[in-house]
Design an enzyme around this catalytic site. Structure first.
Site, PDB file in Angstrom:
ATOM      1  N   ARG A   1      -4.830  10.561  11.405  1.00 15.98           N
ATOM      2  CA  ARG A   1      -5.520  10.477  12.691  1.00 15.98           C
ATOM      3  C   ARG A   1      -4.805  11.290  13.769  1.00 15.98           C
ATOM      4  O   ARG A   1      -5.444  11.957  14.589  1.00 15.98           O
ATOM      5  CB  ARG A   1      -5.670   9.011  13.117  1.00 15.98           C
TER       6      ARG A   1
ATOM      7  N   CYS B   1     -14.221  -7.573  10.717  1.00 18.42           N
ATOM      8  CA  CYS B   1     -14.148  -6.232  11.293  1.00 18.42           C
ATOM      9  C   CYS B   1     -15.529  -5.662  11.602  1.00 18.42           C
ATOM     10  O   CYS B   1     -15.649  -4.621  12.226  1.00 18.42           O
ATOM     11  CB  CYS B   1     -13.371  -5.287  10.375  1.00 18.42           C
TER      12      CYS B   1
ATOM     13  N   SER C   1       0.592   4.011   1.881  1.00 18.34           N
ATOM     14  CA  SER C   1       0.726   4.777   3.117  1.00 18.34           C
ATOM     15  C   SER C   1       2.149   4.703   3.653  1.00 18.34           C
ATOM     16  O   SER C   1       2.899   3.753   3.385  1.00 18.34           O
ATOM     17  CB  SER C   1      -0.251   4.264   4.179  1.00 18.34           C
TER      18      SER C   1
ATOM     19  N   LYS D   1      -3.314  -8.473  10.269  1.00 17.68           N
ATOM     20  CA  LYS D   1      -4.695  -8.273  10.725  1.00 17.68           C
ATOM     21  C   LYS D   1      -5.604  -7.777   9.596  1.00 17.68           C
ATOM     22  O   LYS D   1      -6.822  -7.848   9.714  1.00 17.68           O
ATOM     23  CB  LYS D   1      -4.760  -7.327  11.921  1.00 17.68           C
ATOM     24  N   ASP D   2      -5.007  -7.305   8.486  1.00 15.58           N
ATOM     25  CA  ASP D   2      -5.816  -6.874   7.336  1.00 15.58           C
ATOM     26  C   ASP D   2      -6.223  -8.046   6.446  1.00 15.58           C
ATOM     27  O   ASP D   2      -7.104  -7.892   5.586  1.00 15.58           O
ATOM     28  CB  ASP D   2      -5.041  -5.866   6.476  1.00 15.58           C
TER      29      ASP D   2
ATOM     30  N   LEU E   1     -14.482  -1.536  16.222  1.00 16.51           N
ATOM     31  CA  LEU E   1     -15.587  -1.964  17.081  1.00 16.51           C
ATOM     32  C   LEU E   1     -15.070  -2.754  18.276  1.00 16.51           C
ATOM     33  O   LEU E   1     -15.617  -2.678  19.374  1.00 16.51           O
ATOM     34  CB  LEU E   1     -16.563  -2.849  16.289  1.00 16.51           C
ATOM     35  N   ARG E   2     -14.017  -3.527  18.042  1.00 16.87           N
ATOM     36  CA  ARG E   2     -13.427  -4.351  19.111  1.00 16.87           C
ATOM     37  C   ARG E   2     -12.924  -3.481  20.258  1.00 16.87           C
ATOM     38  O   ARG E   2     -13.213  -3.749  21.436  1.00 16.87           O
ATOM     39  CB  ARG E   2     -12.267  -5.167  18.523  1.00 16.87           C
ATOM     40  N   ARG E   3     -12.167  -2.435  19.924  1.00 21.87           N
ATOM     41  CA  ARG E   3     -11.654  -1.555  20.972  1.00 21.87           C
ATOM     42  C   ARG E   3     -12.788  -0.831  21.674  1.00 21.87           C
ATOM     43  O   ARG E   3     -12.829  -0.761  22.913  1.00 21.87           O
ATOM     44  CB  ARG E   3     -10.695  -0.528  20.362  1.00 21.87           C
TER      45      ARG E   3
ATOM     46  N   ARG F   1       0.849  -1.195   0.000  1.00 21.95           N
ATOM     47  CA  ARG F   1       0.000   0.000   0.000  1.00 21.95           C
ATOM     48  C   ARG F   1       0.881   1.240   0.000  1.00 21.95           C
ATOM     49  O   ARG F   1       2.059   1.182   0.325  1.00 21.95           O
ATOM     50  CB  ARG F   1      -0.900   0.003   1.234  1.00 21.95           C
TER      51      ARG F   1
ATOM     52  N   ARG G   1     -11.243   7.892  11.086  1.00 13.88           N
ATOM     53  CA  ARG G   1     -10.624   7.182   9.954  1.00 13.88           C
ATOM     54  C   ARG G   1      -9.393   7.926   9.461  1.00 13.88           C
ATOM     55  O   ARG G   1      -9.118   9.036   9.848  1.00 13.88           O
ATOM     56  CB  ARG G   1     -11.642   7.054   8.796  1.00 13.88           C
TER      57      ARG G   1
END
Length: 358
Positions: free
Chosen positions: A170, A258, A25, A95-96, A145-147, A23, A164
């Site tokens: 961020r 997710c 980023s 994790k992606d 959502l998990r956090r 990616r 996001r």
């Protein structure tokens, strides 16, 4: 755990450049550069060329990840390039990667895991505080959502809102505006970016279990590309492989993703693999959490045969004992089955429906 590693001259690649997909980023590039550097140590005569591209998850920045409904938000375009033979391997945050990969692909290497815990980064005005010391109604930013589910239950006086963007974006939103008192990020990403000094609080597993695969880097290749499989397999870290197989098997058997809050914590000690897994309602009020363990103390067998490239939840790791991988996968399945028998399916179904309706 002893690992069998091929010598650098055994890859059969010759002088051609190896194209590495990533990616665009800054964090993705740093992670990819680190993997390429490790490969160069083993194969100093091979040339590596980095090919950067944007993914769906990079382009859709105004919608929560859990609402986009795409399982491969940060991987699809990279896998398309791999399939078209435009790149030879792809570096991901593990994790992606979905627990079921598209046909024809495999995870050929999982590098030694960075700290998998979540971290709190505070607005400069809250420097020196912890979540428990923030004023009531303070707003905490997280895209997970998990956090949010875990922290809503532990810190009911705080408010949680979606945020996001990549890490740079961020942090800029946090520092330059007054919208958030703090944001929650993966400690691993902050460390890789050189921003460890921004970590105001590390969340222990008692505070917040982490995401499946968090902190680990994965190298995805074409499943039948034996040259690439052999080449990248030197990067496998045996302990990380076994922990992540257990975590991914747990997630897969739960049919999580997710769009629902699923969390884990794993530890390998004295040949025993310990897996804690949990599911949560969106507000954290309803949850199930259990821990199981299994022995993974098996010797490496150097036997050539048809099972050489057996995948365990998308991972091919010939240099990690096959019996240990099977035990790790079974541990994840058994823990998921235990939670399902106690009502996890209902909790996850309601969470999914509520998330879709919001």
């Amino acid at each position: 755990m002893a690992e069998v590693r091929p010598a650098a001259g055994e890859n059969g690649i010759g002088n051609r450049a190896i194209r590495v997909g990533t990616r665009r980023s800054q964090l993705a590039r740093i992670q990819t550069d680190s993997v390429v550097e490790m490969l160069r140590e083993f194969y100093p005569d091979i040339c590596f060329e980095i090919v950067a591209m944007s993914t769906t998850g990079d382009k859709i920045l105004d919608t929560a990840l859990s609402k986009i409904g795409e399982k491969s938000l940060f991987t699809k375009e990279l896998e398309n390039a791999l399939e078209r033979n435009e790149v030879d391997l792809v570096v991901h945050s593990l994790k992606d990667l979905p627990t079921s990969l598209p046909p024809g692909f495999t995870i050929g290497a999982i590098c030694k895991r960075e700290n998998p815990l979540d971290a709190v980064v505070f607005h400069p005005k809250n420097c020196g505080k912890t979540l428990s010391l923030l004023p009531e109604k303070s707003v905490i930013g997280t895209s997970s959502l998990r956090r949010a589910a875990q922290l809503k239950k532990k810190f009911p006086q705080l408010e949680f809102r979606d945020i996001r963007g990549n890490l740079n974006t961020r942090l800029k939103k946090l520092d330059e505006k007054e919208d958030f008192s703090a944001i929650i990020l993966a400690a691993a990403g902050l460390k890789r970016m050189g921003w460890e000094n921004r970590i105001g609080q590390l969340l222990s597993p008692e505070d917040c279990l982490y995401a499946v695969g968090q902190g680990a880097l994965a190298v995805e290749v074409r499943a039948k590309d034996q040259e690439m499989l052999n080449m990248v397999s030197v990067l496998h870290d045996g302990e990380t492989v076994l922990c992540c197989i257990a975590e991914r098997a747990f997630m897969k058997h739960l049919e999580g993703g997710c769009s629902v809050p699923v969390a884990v914590n794993t530890m390998l000690k004295d040949g025993q693999l310990y897996l804690t897994g949990a599911v949560y309602s969106l507000d954290g009020s309803d949850s199930l959490k259990e821990t199981m363990q299994t022995s993974v103390n098996y010797p490496q067998r150097n036997e050539d045969g048809p099972n050489d490239d057996v995948q365990h939840v998308g991972i091919t790791a010939k240099n990690v004992p096959g019996q240990a991988q099977e035990a790790a996968e079974n541990l994840g399945i058994e823990l998921a089955s235990l939670l399902l028998s106690k009502g996890a399916k209902h909790i996850l179904r309601v969470a999914r429906q509520l998330n879709d309706a919001c």
